[in-house]
Design a protein around this motif. Structure first.
Motif, PDB file in Angstrom:
ATOM      1  N   PHE A   1      98.180  95.963 113.540  1.00  0.00           N
ATOM      2  CA  PHE A   1      97.357  96.830 114.392  1.00  0.00           C
ATOM      3  C   PHE A   1      96.775  97.946 113.545  1.00  0.00           C
ATOM      4  N   ASP A   2      95.557  98.338 113.873  1.00  0.00           N
ATOM      5  CA  ASP A   2      94.980  99.600 113.418  1.00  0.00           C
ATOM      6  C   ASP A   2      94.862 100.422 114.696  1.00  0.00           C
ATOM      7  N   VAL A   3      95.499 101.614 114.700  1.00  0.00           N
ATOM      8  CA  VAL A   3      95.618 102.392 115.935  1.00  0.00           C
ATOM      9  C   VAL A   3      95.233 103.844 115.681  1.00  0.00           C
ATOM     10  N   GLY A   4      94.542 104.433 116.656  1.00  0.00           N
ATOM     11  CA  GLY A   4      94.249 105.860 116.619  1.00  0.00           C
ATOM     12  C   GLY A   4      92.982 106.189 115.869  1.00  0.00           C
ATOM     13  N   GLY A   5      92.896 107.419 115.446  1.00  0.00           N
ATOM     14  CA  GLY A   5      91.705 107.900 114.774  1.00  0.00           C
ATOM     15  C   GLY A   5      90.629 108.295 115.769  1.00  0.00           C
ATOM     16  N   THR A   6      89.428 108.435 115.252  1.00  0.00           N
ATOM     17  CA  THR A   6      88.276 108.818 116.065  1.00  0.00           C
ATOM     18  C   THR A   6      87.272 107.681 116.069  1.00  0.00           C
ATOM     19  N   ALA A   7      87.018 107.133 117.240  1.00  0.00           N
ATOM     20  CA  ALA A   7      86.085 106.006 117.372  1.00  0.00           C
ATOM     21  C   ALA A   7      84.702 106.418 116.872  1.00  0.00           C
ATOM     22  N   GLU A   8      84.088 105.528 116.109  1.00  0.00           N
ATOM     23  CA  GLU A   8      82.743 105.774 115.571  1.00  0.00           C
ATOM     24  C   GLU A   8      81.750 104.794 116.197  1.00  0.00           C
ATOM     25  N   ASN A   9      80.622 105.328 116.650  1.00  0.00           N
ATOM     26  CA  ASN A   9      79.554 104.522 117.240  1.00  0.00           C
ATOM     27  C   ASN A   9      80.032 103.684 118.423  1.00  0.00           C
ATOM     28  N   GLN A  10      80.857 104.295 119.278  1.00  0.00           N
ATOM     29  CA  GLN A  10      81.391 103.565 120.424  1.00  0.00           C
ATOM     30  C   GLN A  10      80.297 103.225 121.419  1.00  0.00           C
ATOM     31  N   HIS A  11      80.534 102.140 122.141  1.00  0.00           N
ATOM     32  CA  HIS A  11      79.617 101.738 123.212  1.00  0.00           C
ATOM     33  C   HIS A  11      80.441 101.211 124.382  1.00  0.00           C
ATOM     34  N   GLN A  12      79.996 101.554 125.576  1.00  0.00           N
ATOM     35  CA  GLN A  12      80.706 101.162 126.788  1.00  0.00           C
ATOM     36  C   GLN A  12      80.351  99.718 127.114  1.00  0.00           C
ATOM     37  N   VAL A  13      81.382  98.881 127.360  1.00  0.00           N
ATOM     38  CA  VAL A  13      81.141  97.481 127.684  1.00  0.00           C
ATOM     39  C   VAL A  13      81.283  97.195 129.171  1.00  0.00           C
ATOM     40  N   LYS A  14      82.020  98.029 129.882  1.00  0.00           N
ATOM     41  CA  LYS A  14      82.122  98.003 131.340  1.00  0.00           C
ATOM     42  C   LYS A  14      82.752  99.322 131.747  1.00  0.00           C
ATOM     43  N   PRO A  15      82.792  99.634 133.024  1.00  0.00           N
ATOM     44  CA  PRO A  15      83.353 100.923 133.415  1.00  0.00           C
ATOM     45  C   PRO A  15      84.752 101.151 132.823  1.00  0.00           C
ATOM     46  N   ALA A  16      84.935 102.284 132.186  1.00  0.00           N
ATOM     47  CA  ALA A  16      86.210 102.736 131.612  1.00  0.00           C
ATOM     48  C   ALA A  16      86.682 101.915 130.414  1.00  0.00           C
TER      49      ALA A  16
ATOM     50  N   PHE B   1      87.229  97.936 117.410  1.00  0.00           N
ATOM     51  CA  PHE B   1      88.286  98.684 118.081  1.00  0.00           C
ATOM     52  C   PHE B   1      87.945  98.719 119.563  1.00  0.00           C
ATOM     53  N   GLU B   2      88.967  98.744 120.399  1.00  0.00           N
ATOM     54  CA  GLU B   2      88.764  98.917 121.836  1.00  0.00           C
ATOM     55  C   GLU B   2      89.572 100.114 122.293  1.00  0.00           C
ATOM     56  N   PHE B   3      89.152 100.710 123.381  1.00  0.00           N
ATOM     57  CA  PHE B   3      89.952 101.736 124.024  1.00  0.00           C
ATOM     58  C   PHE B   3      89.563 101.815 125.487  1.00  0.00           C
ATOM     59  N   HIS B   4      90.505 102.303 126.302  1.00  0.00           N
ATOM     60  CA  HIS B   4      90.385 102.250 127.749  1.00  0.00           C
ATOM     61  C   HIS B   4      90.656 103.629 128.337  1.00  0.00           C
ATOM     62  N   GLU B   5      89.898 104.005 129.348  1.00  0.00           N
ATOM     63  CA  GLU B   5      90.086 105.301 130.000  1.00  0.00           C
ATOM     64  C   GLU B   5      91.291 105.322 130.932  1.00  0.00           C
ATOM     65  N   HIS B   6      91.661 104.169 131.501  1.00  0.00           N
ATOM     66  CA  HIS B   6      92.685 104.147 132.547  1.00  0.00           C
ATOM     67  C   HIS B   6      93.878 103.246 132.230  1.00  0.00           C
ATOM     68  N   THR B   7      93.977 102.716 131.020  1.00  0.00           N
ATOM     69  CA  THR B   7      95.026 101.739 130.721  1.00  0.00           C
ATOM     70  C   THR B   7      95.804 102.116 129.472  1.00  0.00           C
TER      71      THR B   7
END
Length: 182
Positions: free
Chosen positions: A117-132, A98-104
């Motif tokens: 699409f699979d959309v929404g929910g609560t991201a599990e074990n997320q990791h930042q790949v670049k700013p935002a 899954f991906e998600f963006h702070e500004h887009t």
């Protein structure tokens, strides 16, 4: 997961993007235009053109090119405008995470074929790949959405999402970017 942000900035930018993107079906693609939309610019920036017009024949040619070599093609992009539009053609592919963006925020419209699409929910074990920008192997409670020609989906910033195309799809992806309110 990001907190639910005010959507005022998105709706201002999305109204401009939506006004200029007419992509309901391929032969009747129509024009893409930005006529009369003038963002505020600093004295050092060059103003964006008043509009962009792409005849249906040009958009159909872009889609044909993408069918022969799947990938993406930017249709509209400008440093002065808070959005871009891309045509994407894909065959038998899917996001591993899954991906998600702070500004887009994203607006997706299916022009040909189908995708999931699979959309929404609560991201599990997320990791930042670049700013935002974030990835997550899972999103607990996500909603499955099957999409076919003509369907449209709005994905707000901060919302985990993942796309899987079993056969083939051509889609228009409009990305609206701006500062996170608050």
């Amino acid at each position: 997961m990001l907190k639910n942000e005010s959507r005022r900035y998105f709706f201002q930018a999305a109204a401009k993007a939506t006004a200029c993107i007419s992509a309901s079906s391929l032969p009747g693609f129509g024009l893409l235009g930005l006529g009369g939309l003038e963002p505020s610019l600093s004295a050092q920036e060059t103003p964006a053109p008043p509009f962009v017009s792409l005849p249906a024949s040009e958009l159909e040619r872009m889609v044909e090119d993408l069918r022969s070599k799947p990938g993406g093609k930017t249709v509209i992009a400008s440093k002065q405008l808070p959005f871009n539009a891309r045509l994407i053609s894909e065959q038998a592919t899917g996001g591993k995470e899954f991906e998600f963006h702070e500004h887009t925020d994203h607006i997706v419209q299916i022009l040909e074929g189908s995708t999931h699409f699979d959309v929404g929910g609560t991201a599990e074990n997320q990791h930042q790949v670049k700013p935002a920008e974030w990835l997550a192997p899972g999103s607990k409670g996500s909603t499955p959405i099957d999409m076919s020609k003509g369907d449209m989906l709005f994905i707000p910033r901060g919302t985990p999402h993942k796309r899987t195309t079993k056969e083939s799809a051509v889609l228009m992806l409009i990305s609206v970017t701006g500062p996170t309110p608050g």
